[in-house]
Design a protein around this motif. Structure first.
Motif, mmCIF file in Angstrom:
data_model
loop_
_atom_site.group_PDB
_atom_site.id
_atom_site.type_symbol
_atom_site.label_atom_id
_atom_site.label_comp_id
_atom_site.label_asym_id
_atom_site.label_seq_id
_atom_site.Cartn_x
_atom_site.Cartn_y
_atom_site.Cartn_z
ATOM 1 N N ILE A 10 71.905 19.225 67.394
ATOM 2 C CA ILE A 10 70.453 19.684 67.077
ATOM 3 C C ILE A 10 69.707 18.850 68.247
ATOM 4 O O ILE A 10 70.107 17.767 68.530
ATOM 5 C CB ILE A 10 70.160 19.229 65.657
ATOM 6 C CG1 ILE A 10 71.001 19.859 64.681
ATOM 7 C CG2 ILE A 10 68.607 19.702 65.585
ATOM 8 C CD1 ILE A 10 70.627 19.092 63.228
ATOM 9 N N THR A 11 68.901 19.666 68.857
ATOM 10 C CA THR A 11 67.874 19.049 69.983
ATOM 11 C C THR A 11 66.512 19.379 69.631
ATOM 12 O O THR A 11 66.179 20.838 69.666
ATOM 13 C CB THR A 11 68.138 19.184 71.176
ATOM 14 O OG1 THR A 11 67.307 18.981 72.260
ATOM 15 C CG2 THR A 11 68.544 20.776 71.769
ATOM 16 N N VAL A 12 65.630 18.634 70.007
ATOM 17 C CA VAL A 12 64.060 18.903 69.904
ATOM 18 C C VAL A 12 63.470 18.796 71.388
ATOM 19 O O VAL A 12 62.148 18.824 71.668
ATOM 20 C CB VAL A 12 63.378 18.072 68.945
ATOM 21 C CG1 VAL A 12 63.731 18.165 67.611
ATOM 22 C CG2 VAL A 12 63.293 16.472 69.523
ATOM 23 N N GLY A 13 64.604 18.527 72.408
ATOM 24 C CA GLY A 13 64.063 18.190 73.868
ATOM 25 C C GLY A 13 63.121 17.220 74.031
ATOM 26 O O GLY A 13 63.424 16.123 73.384
ATOM 27 N N THR A 14 62.299 17.246 74.982
ATOM 28 C CA THR A 14 61.560 15.893 75.347
ATOM 29 C C THR A 14 60.317 15.776 74.399
ATOM 30 O O THR A 14 59.545 14.889 74.578
ATOM 31 C CB THR A 14 61.196 16.010 76.681
ATOM 32 O OG1 THR A 14 60.498 17.149 77.001
ATOM 33 C CG2 THR A 14 62.504 15.921 77.514
ATOM 34 N N THR A 15 60.175 16.587 73.375
ATOM 35 C CA THR A 15 58.945 16.687 72.798
ATOM 36 C C THR A 15 58.968 16.248 71.489
ATOM 37 O O THR A 15 59.945 15.270 71.186
ATOM 38 C CB THR A 15 58.541 18.341 72.639
ATOM 39 O OG1 THR A 15 59.521 18.848 71.765
ATOM 40 C CG2 THR A 15 58.372 19.115 73.960
#
Length: 171
Positions: A10-15
């Motif tokens: 799971i990733t939310v990126g840089t945010t």
């Protein structure tokens, strides 16, 4: 559903995507993930409020971290990717040929991410949902029905440039 998704990345990126970080570790979401075979979650939490660490909840091993130089290895090791709707995260997952569920952050203003997710779902490359619908989506969709994302074809760009520059030429 015959496919098993033991390792979920799971990733939310840089945010920041606090709502997704909070929802994923709730018992109902973990149960929905376990129902599709999940035993292990690697979770890139970015700048969200969640605390990095390794723990087990509801018989699922969870490893949360903020950032790495590249998430490509985590994507490649996953059986399923759940991602925010950032273009980079989506394309990296699709290019790695991973089944992808995109969770749209409804708190974002001018939500171009929703447009990207909608189009990629229309093209059958991924499924998308919101935090409110993640459980029903996990219970309902069949990731084996998704179409592989087409490989990049640099010749298309070259041909386009050729056509643009040939238009103005006088013989």
């Amino acid at each position: 559903m015959s496919a098993q998704y033991k390792k979920v990345f799971i990733t939310v990126g840089t945010t920041r995507f606090d709502l997704l970080c909070d929802y994923i570790v709730t018992e109902p979401v973990l149960t929905a993930l376990k129902n599709i075979g999940c035993k292990e979650i690697t979770f890139q939490i970015g700048n969200s409020n969640a605390e990095p660490g390794v723990f087990e909840k509801n018989n699922v091993k969870i490893n949360m971290y903020r950032f790495k130089d590249s998430i490509l290895e985590d994507i490649k090791n996953a059986d399923l990717v759940i991602s925010h709707a950032g273009a980079g995260s989506c394309l990296e997952s699709l290019e790695a040929n991973k089944p992808l569920l995109v969770v749209v952050n409804e708190d974002l203003m001018d939500n171009h991410q929703l447009e990207l997710a909608e189009q990629l779902q229309i093209d059958s490359h991924l499924y998308y949902c919101t935090c409110d619908t993640i459980i029903s989506t996990l219970n309902m969709v069949d990731f084996t029905l998704l179409n592989p994302f087409p490989k990049a074809d640099p010749s298309l760009f070259v041909n386009y440039l050729d056509s643009v520059f040939k238009v103005g030429k006088v013989d």
